[in-house]
Design an enzyme around this catalytic site. Sequence first.
Site, PDB file in Angstrom:
ATOM      1  N   GLY A  48      -1.627 -10.534   0.909  1.00  0.00           N
ATOM      2  CA  GLY A  48      -2.378  -9.838  -0.143  1.00  0.00           C
ATOM      3  C   GLY A  48      -1.784 -10.039  -1.525  1.00  0.00           C
TER       4      GLY A  48
ATOM      5  N   ARG B 247     -11.546  -9.376   0.418  1.00  0.00           N
ATOM      6  CA  ARG B 247     -11.883  -9.222   1.842  1.00  0.00           C
ATOM      7  C   ARG B 247     -13.335  -8.781   2.041  1.00  0.00           C
ATOM      8  NH1 ARG B 247      -6.445  -6.559   4.632  1.00  0.00           N
ATOM      9  NH2 ARG B 247      -5.482  -8.551   5.160  1.00  0.00           N
TER      10      ARG B 247
ATOM     11  N   LYS C 154       9.766  -8.473   4.043  1.00  0.00           N
ATOM     12  CA  LYS C 154      10.255  -8.244   5.420  1.00  0.00           C
ATOM     13  C   LYS C 154      10.618  -9.549   6.117  1.00  0.00           C
ATOM     14  CE  LYS C 154       7.221  -5.103   6.982  1.00  0.00           C
ATOM     15  NZ  LYS C 154       6.327  -4.968   8.053  1.00  0.00           N
TER      16      LYS C 154
ATOM     17  N   GLY D 199      -0.203 -10.111   7.855  1.00  0.00           N
ATOM     18  CA  GLY D 199       0.513 -10.215   9.128  1.00  0.00           C
ATOM     19  C   GLY D 199      -0.162 -11.169  10.098  1.00  0.00           C
TER      20      GLY D 199
END
Length: 393
Positions: free
Chosen positions: A351, A35, A189, A375
């Site tokens: 990630g 990043r 998730k 996300g």
Amino acid sequence: MKKIQDAQIADKKILVRVDFNVPLLKNGEIEGDKRIREALPTIQYLLDNHVAKITLVSHLGKPDGKRDESLSLYPIANRLAKLLKNDVKFDNPADEYKISDKISLLENLRFNPGEEANDPKFAESLAHGQDVFVNDAFGTAHRAHASTEGVTKFLPSFAGLLIQKEVEKLSALLKDTEHPYTVILGGAKIADKLPVIKNLCSRADNFLIGGAISSTFLAARRHHLGKSLIDTEDLREANVVWQSLIDTPNRNLYLPKDIVMSISIEKPDDIQEVDVEELLQPAFEDYSAVDIGPNTIEQYQSIISDSKTVFWNGNMGISEVRSFANGTVEIAQALKELSQNNEVQIVIGGGDTVAEVEILGVESNDNIFLSTGGGATLEFLAGKVLPGLKALE
Ligand code: ADP
Ligand code: 3PG
Ligand code: MG
């Protein structure tokens, strides 16, 4: 979307929101600096266009509005200085790290409660003394925070080069693509992933499911998963999504045929390769799913090798424990091989997932794009409006 290329920037003071929320090791060292590296083209563009000053701002982790030295941007400022080949000294701790005469990085935005609250006073204080705002934090575009959304009310605001590239590459997955189009989803998730399946189900041909989300799907289909990680509150919704795909012609949702189970999720302990049919009875109640099995890997690799468009997010197992990383590594390998054929479009986000393909030496090129979003990438592909992007329209 207003672009940095359309902005008047010479001799101006530029506030730049970047996403330097990099993974950290337990000892505080940076685990991966992707990043930070991906922010360099915009910084270089600003320097080449003779701006007066660049003030970079970012968050790191979730310090909850309080100072937390373990989440200081100090090590990130150091790494950025090295990447820019600057030899700088700065005090630790500080509120502003001087990277060069022209560039500085402010301390973690989330030390201030005004950041996540999108407090206009905090946004105004960020804008104070600046002429132009550039947002290049694609990974944080799904947050309506002071530095992503609030600040755009106080300064002329433009998208940086990374945001532009991300939007271009991800938008392509929502338009006419080459088929077969395969979506691979794993990780933990399921609530973040079901909206992606729903939005892409009119476009993609195959959905390959692994990781803990496949345990939730299997549990929703009345399998006994023992102690596996399952999102119990999402079982109903998982079943609805499964059923709707089964009912749609030419759409295939694949769940693992076999899974690797272990008594411990921290280390291999009485490892079993279990055919999912065996889980229709409660036979492995003391075990947890830790990876997809060899037959599943073979099937998924074969589908991947025939695909022309692929999106992948989420590991196939608990790959932090390398004995449970086999499925993830094999999928990464299959995508690496596919990317060597030049008529494909592969996008990988998240990630943990991106880190796995980087281990194999894969970098973004014309066939493969490694997104910096987690996300944000999922929300974009779920068709949601990202507040950080909307504010740049
Ligand atoms: P990314 O970081 O690429 O977006 P996620 O955060 O969604 O991916 O998921 C990665 C996490 O999912 C990893 O921490 C991994 O340990 C976890 N995971 C994958 N499979 C399982 C499983 N079967 N049981 C528990 N956790 C799992
Ligand atoms: C990310 O890592 O997905 C972004 O940096 C956003 O971080 P957050 O989930 O803590 O808002
Ligand atoms: Mg993750």
